[in-house]
Scaffold this active site. Sequence first.
Site, mmCIF file in Angstrom:
data_model
loop_
_atom_site.group_PDB
_atom_site.id
_atom_site.type_symbol
_atom_site.label_atom_id
_atom_site.label_comp_id
_atom_site.label_asym_id
_atom_site.label_seq_id
_atom_site.Cartn_x
_atom_site.Cartn_y
_atom_site.Cartn_z
ATOM 1 C CD GLN A 98 -3.115 1.082 0.406
ATOM 2 O OE1 GLN A 98 -3.516 -0.163 0.135
ATOM 3 N NE2 GLN A 98 -3.639 2.055 0.074
ATOM 4 C CE LYS A 195 0.247 -9.380 -11.225
ATOM 5 N NZ LYS A 195 0.865 -10.184 -9.943
HETATM 6 O O1 LIG Z 1 -0.808 -14.762 -4.899
HETATM 7 P P1 LIG Z 1 -1.305 -13.422 -5.191
HETATM 8 O O2 LIG Z 1 -2.467 -12.982 -4.389
HETATM 9 O O3 LIG Z 1 -1.685 -13.463 -6.638
HETATM 10 O O4 LIG Z 1 -0.143 -12.226 -5.133
HETATM 11 C C1 LIG Z 1 1.020 -12.650 -5.581
HETATM 12 C C2 LIG Z 1 1.257 -11.464 -6.446
HETATM 13 O O5 LIG Z 1 0.974 -10.047 -5.857
HETATM 14 C C3 LIG Z 1 2.223 -9.350 -6.249
HETATM 15 O O6 LIG Z 1 2.148 -8.630 -7.294
HETATM 16 P P2 LIG Z 1 0.886 -7.556 -7.477
HETATM 17 O O7 LIG Z 1 -0.037 -8.207 -8.321
HETATM 18 O O8 LIG Z 1 0.397 -7.004 -5.990
HETATM 19 O O9 LIG Z 1 1.738 -6.646 -8.253
HETATM 20 P P3 LIG Z 1 1.727 -4.995 -8.093
HETATM 21 O O10 LIG Z 1 2.414 -4.654 -6.988
HETATM 22 O O11 LIG Z 1 2.230 -4.481 -9.429
HETATM 23 O O12 LIG Z 1 0.282 -4.513 -7.842
HETATM 24 C C4 LIG Z 1 3.404 -10.254 -6.178
HETATM 25 O O13 LIG Z 1 4.594 -9.720 -6.762
HETATM 26 C C5 LIG Z 1 2.806 -11.567 -6.752
HETATM 27 O O14 LIG Z 1 2.965 -11.534 -8.088
#
Ligand SMILES: O=P(O)(O)OC[C@H]1O[C@H](OP(=O)(O)OP(=O)(O)O)[C@H](O)[C@@H]1O
Length: 307
Positions: A98, A195
């Site tokens: 956050q 993603k």
């Molecule tokens: O097991 P999950 O619940 O899918 O979470 C894990 C994922 O979350 C994080 O990326 P995130 O999607 O938060 O990337 P961001 O910081 O770019 O939002 C992390 O790098 C993983 O890829």
Amino acid sequence: MSALLLYFADERAAAERLAATAGLPCAEIERHRFPDDELRLRLPLAAGEALADTLVLYRSLDRPNEKLVELLLVAGEARRLGARRLLLVAPYLAYMRQDIAFHPGEVVSQQVVGRFLAERFDAVLTVDPHLHRIETLAEAIPHGAAVSLSGAPLLAELIASKVANPLLIGPDAESRQWIEAAAAGHGFDFGVCSKVRHGDRQVDIALPALAVQGRAVVLLDDVASSGRTLARAAELLLAAGAASVDAAVTHALFAADALEIIRAAGVREVWSSDCIVHPSNAVSVAPLLAGALAQLGVGTAGEGNPD
Ligand SMILES: O=P(O)(O)OC[C@H]1O[C@H](OP(=O)(O)OP(=O)(O)O)[C@H](O)[C@@H]1O
């Protein structure tokens, strides 16, 4: 200069591995939870015994809400008793995601927690903190306290020992940093997906333009939480003809049904570092942490005598 590593019972094994590797004595903090959920903690001190010059507190910050209170209490008491140097080893660092207020008034937890730590500890050592819109951990943990280490080389060694000629795949753009670091040392082929996150348990993933047919793919990421990221990537890879998909993560959060979701998606093996205590732990970050402590002048790991 004397130093002592303190830990809580539920992390004894990982803390003892670090203490042995760093050449530090270690001792357990006694913890009692009252019926009303308050905590009573007791530092391992005999009556009249002086504090070590340096106290190293080992506490990984998965399940962070209660653990942050532990840090508040331990650090407060240690300082009250005159602790001169207080270091925190938090292999997993919570509240780093956050990093912005998406709506007016939303708490920017990363900054609040970062200041909380920096105000109490002279150094905070962690592994693969999840940083998104900031580039360095120092922007979250000020006053020069932040020490950020990479688990990628250790996970790469583990993968090399488990899978012949793997194709490393990172599930999102952010994973490129550890995918490249892991691939570099071993000459692994690699690729990075894109993603889009739609919610806590909802992600869309697009595979990179790479031939995955017949390949032994290993997904590598910093953290698995709901498991949806690894699961979705694995489904797509297997549908594209991958011979197998294994997964390796630094931080094994695996909330709720995450592991079942990942297995149901066809992932064969799941490995993690011991940053968070979990049955999937397959590699210890103790050498990494001990090396960083040695650079801060704590322990003997830098003197070629880790035992
Ligand atoms: O097991 P999950 O619940 O899918 O979470 C894990 C994922 O979350 C994080 O990326 P995130 O999607 O938060 O990337 P961001 O910081 O770019 O939002 C992390 O790098 C993983 O890829």
